[in-house]
Design a protein around this motif. Structure first.
Motif, PDB file in Angstrom:
ATOM      1  N   SER A 176       0.845  -1.206   0.000  1.00  0.00           N
ATOM      2  CA  SER A 176       0.000   0.000   0.000  1.00  0.00           C
ATOM      3  C   SER A 176       0.877   1.251   0.000  1.00  0.00           C
ATOM      4  CB  SER A 176      -1.045  -0.029   1.110  1.00  0.00           C
ATOM      5  OG  SER A 176      -0.481   0.235   2.335  1.00  0.00           O
ATOM      6  N   MET A 177       2.064   1.177   0.610  1.00  0.00           N
ATOM      7  CA  MET A 177       2.963   2.338   0.504  1.00  0.00           C
ATOM      8  C   MET A 177       3.513   2.481  -0.911  1.00  0.00           C
ATOM      9  SD  MET A 177       4.991   2.554   4.124  1.00  0.00           S
ATOM     10  CE  MET A 177       5.547   0.865   4.291  1.00  0.00           C
ATOM     11  N   ARG A 178       3.786   1.343  -1.539  1.00  0.00           N
ATOM     12  CA  ARG A 178       4.286   1.430  -2.910  1.00  0.00           C
ATOM     13  C   ARG A 178       3.219   2.009  -3.838  1.00  0.00           C
ATOM     14  NH1 ARG A 178       7.172  -3.563  -5.946  1.00  0.00           N
ATOM     15  NH2 ARG A 178       5.105  -4.069  -6.720  1.00  0.00           N
ATOM     16  N   GLU A 179       1.985   1.591  -3.609  1.00  0.00           N
ATOM     17  CA  GLU A 179       0.881   2.129  -4.409  1.00  0.00           C
ATOM     18  C   GLU A 179       0.812   3.656  -4.291  1.00  0.00           C
ATOM     19  OE1 GLU A 179      -2.950   1.407  -2.806  1.00  0.00           O
ATOM     20  OE2 GLU A 179      -3.953   1.490  -4.764  1.00  0.00           O
ATOM     21  N   GLN A 180       1.157   4.177  -3.110  1.00  0.00           N
ATOM     22  CA  GLN A 180       1.133   5.633  -2.873  1.00  0.00           C
ATOM     23  C   GLN A 180       2.433   6.329  -3.294  1.00  0.00           C
ATOM     24  OE1 GLN A 180      -1.492   7.337  -1.415  1.00  0.00           O
ATOM     25  NE2 GLN A 180      -2.701   5.459  -1.379  1.00  0.00           N
ATOM     26  N   HIS A 181       3.334   5.593  -3.901  1.00  0.00           N
ATOM     27  CA  HIS A 181       4.652   6.138  -4.293  1.00  0.00           C
ATOM     28  C   HIS A 181       5.389   6.740  -3.101  1.00  0.00           C
ATOM     29  CE1 HIS A 181       3.220   5.438  -8.333  1.00  0.00           C
ATOM     30  NE2 HIS A 181       2.146   6.174  -8.067  1.00  0.00           N
ATOM     31  N   ALA A 182       5.272   6.053  -1.966  1.00  0.00           N
ATOM     32  CA  ALA A 182       5.877   6.577  -0.743  1.00  0.00           C
ATOM     33  C   ALA A 182       7.369   6.261  -0.639  1.00  0.00           C
ATOM     34  CB  ALA A 182       5.135   6.012   0.469  1.00  0.00           C
ATOM     35  N   PHE A 183       7.814   5.204  -1.295  1.00  0.00           N
ATOM     36  CA  PHE A 183       9.218   4.791  -1.164  1.00  0.00           C
ATOM     37  C   PHE A 183      10.136   5.662  -2.021  1.00  0.00           C
ATOM     38  CE2 PHE A 183       7.168   0.700  -0.017  1.00  0.00           C
ATOM     39  CZ  PHE A 183       7.856   0.427   1.154  1.00  0.00           C
ATOM     40  N   PRO A 184      11.427   5.747  -1.626  1.00  0.00           N
ATOM     41  CA  PRO A 184      12.394   6.400  -2.509  1.00  0.00           C
ATOM     42  C   PRO A 184      12.459   5.659  -3.852  1.00  0.00           C
ATOM     43  CG  PRO A 184      13.412   5.798  -0.384  1.00  0.00           C
ATOM     44  CD  PRO A 184      12.032   5.219  -0.392  1.00  0.00           C
ATOM     45  N   ALA A 185      12.758   6.399  -4.916  1.00  0.00           N
ATOM     46  CA  ALA A 185      12.837   5.792  -6.252  1.00  0.00           C
ATOM     47  C   ALA A 185      13.836   4.639  -6.224  1.00  0.00           C
ATOM     48  CB  ALA A 185      13.267   6.848  -7.268  1.00  0.00           C
ATOM     49  N   GLY A 186      13.477   3.556  -6.884  1.00  0.00           N
ATOM     50  CA  GLY A 186      14.410   2.435  -7.009  1.00  0.00           C
ATOM     51  C   GLY A 186      14.332   1.424  -5.870  1.00  0.00           C
ATOM     52  N   THR A 187      13.417   1.614  -4.923  1.00  0.00           N
ATOM     53  CA  THR A 187      13.311   0.672  -3.796  1.00  0.00           C
ATOM     54  C   THR A 187      12.840  -0.703  -4.258  1.00  0.00           C
ATOM     55  OG1 THR A 187      12.815   2.444  -2.248  1.00  0.00           O
ATOM     56  CG2 THR A 187      12.111   0.241  -1.600  1.00  0.00           C
ATOM     57  N   ASP A 188      13.551  -1.723  -3.806  1.00  0.00           N
ATOM     58  CA  ASP A 188      13.105  -3.104  -4.028  1.00  0.00           C
ATOM     59  C   ASP A 188      12.281  -3.512  -2.804  1.00  0.00           C
ATOM     60  OD1 ASP A 188      12.987  -5.952  -3.793  1.00  0.00           O
ATOM     61  OD2 ASP A 188      14.682  -6.146  -5.167  1.00  0.00           O
ATOM     62  N   LEU A 189      10.982  -3.693  -3.005  1.00  0.00           N
ATOM     63  CA  LEU A 189      10.088  -3.892  -1.857  1.00  0.00           C
ATOM     64  C   LEU A 189      10.370  -5.178  -1.095  1.00  0.00           C
ATOM     65  CD1 LEU A 189       7.726  -3.048  -0.118  1.00  0.00           C
ATOM     66  CD2 LEU A 189       6.181  -4.031  -1.814  1.00  0.00           C
ATOM     67  N   VAL A 190      10.562  -6.276  -1.833  1.00  0.00           N
ATOM     68  CA  VAL A 190      10.763  -7.554  -1.146  1.00  0.00           C
ATOM     69  C   VAL A 190      12.052  -7.532  -0.334  1.00  0.00           C
ATOM     70  CG1 VAL A 190      11.113 -10.027  -1.462  1.00  0.00           C
ATOM     71  CG2 VAL A 190       9.330  -8.838  -2.757  1.00  0.00           C
ATOM     72  N   GLN A 191      13.105  -6.972  -0.920  1.00  0.00           N
ATOM     73  CA  GLN A 191      14.371  -6.846  -0.178  1.00  0.00           C
ATOM     74  C   GLN A 191      14.213  -5.967   1.059  1.00  0.00           C
ATOM     75  OE1 GLN A 191      18.081  -5.773  -1.681  1.00  0.00           O
ATOM     76  NE2 GLN A 191      18.326  -7.659  -2.867  1.00  0.00           N
TER      77      GLN A 191
END
Ligand code: GLN
Length: 312
Positions: A176-191
């Motif tokens: 849900s954070m990724r859907e909101q573009h909350a992470f820094p660019a290039g973040t690998d979510l599973v890692q």
């Protein structure tokens, strides 16, 4: 000396320990199978003053996972690397008022604060993002080691594996954070999630956590080694958010009654900081937040004027 009569303070701690030993309210966390199997009766209290005096009572040499206490350290590492302006583009700094793993973000689609799961996952995404996972984990465990006076920290592999296998909620928060573009660019979510689970599975004993707390109490300098682990500003920011958000949905009540910056974890660990004076760790696996940990704090503020807004 910082605590003038340390010997009688230690006697008092031992008395509190004995009083609390009979308190068997609460239950161990059972949402991770491996955590459900810990012996619920274990109990340790450790203190370390900013001039390095130490005292431990109870199961002092048993190791436990830091669990959510890691959130304080991950937040500090993110701050050290990026500064508060960048970090708080990705994470809020208001209490959430809800439980640690609630599926909720703030109005900007960011985690409410770094002391709940969503925020800690975000902190992890900000720690040495360009390095490989092995180096990133070494960075976290080296930091704990330095905070704890140079003593080697452990890693509880089966808790890590168990947590990873039962992580639907944390994955849901991540997506849900990724859907909101909350992470820094290039973040690998599973890692990032794996790194978060690993950070929760770092193991130490109560004395080591008390030394780490004393490092926070002393503005980031470890009282045993003189090592400056974190900048003063970093520690100040972290203690502020521990004061307002460190106890999940009990944070307001804790701030009212105890007032001290603290961080709890589902392993029953509680790290309490008395700024300028000492660090305390209480470990007792039966939860709400650790029942004995909270009771210890209540009794401590009854007996000593450590509540920050105590005018006495
Ligand atoms: N590893 C736990 C989780 O993410 C940490 C939670 C906690 O200590 N409250 O579910």
């Amino acid at each position: 000396l910082v605590v003038p009569d340390f010997a009688s303070f230690c006697t008092e701690i031992d008395q509190l320990y004995a009083e609390l030993l009979t308190d068997t309210r609460g239950a161990v966390a059972d949402y991770i199978p491996q955590l459900a199997r810990v012996d619920p009766d274990q109990f340790a209290i450790a203190v370390c003053t900013v001039d390095g005096q130490r005292h431990v009572v109870g199961d002092a040499s048993s190791k436990f996972c830091v669990q959510s206490v890691s959130k304080a350290v991950s937040y500090c590492l993110a701050l050290e690397e990026h500064g508060p302006d960048v970090v708080h583009q990705h994470i809020g700094r208001e209490p959430s008022g809800v439980s640690f793993n609630s599926l909720t973000l703030n109005k900007s689609g960011r985690p409410h604060n770094p002391m709940i799961n969503a925020g800690a996952i975000m902190s992890c995404s900000l720690i040495k993002p360009k390095d490989n996972l092995a180096d990133r984990f070494d960075h976290v465990s080296d930091t704990w080691k330095r905070l704890a006076g140079g003593r080697p920290v452990g890693f509880h592999n089966s808790v890590y594996l168990s947590e990873r296998d039962t992580a639907d909620r944390n994955f849901a928060l991540g997506y849900s954070m990724r859907e909101q573009h909350a992470f820094p660019a290039g973040t690998d979510l599973v890692q990032t999630l794996e790194f978060y689970f690993q950070s929760c599975s770092v193991e130490l004993d109560a004395e080591m956590m008390a030394i780490a707390a004393a490092t926070f109490a002393d503005g980031g300098i470890c009282p045993l080694t003189g090592d400056k682990v974190f900048n003063t500003q970093t520690v100040q920011h972290c203690l502020s958010l521990m004061s307002s958000c460190g106890m999940y949905d009990f944070s307001g009540e804790f701030a009212f009654t105890i007032g001290l910056p603290a961080k709890s974890g589902v392993s029953g660990a509680l790290m309490v900081v008395v700024p300028g004076l000492m660090g305390i760790c209480v470990w007792s696996p039966r939860l709400g937040n650790t029942v004995r940990g909270i009771e210890f704090c209540r009794k401590l503020v009854e007996r000593y004027n450590v509540h920050p807004h105590d005018a006495a």
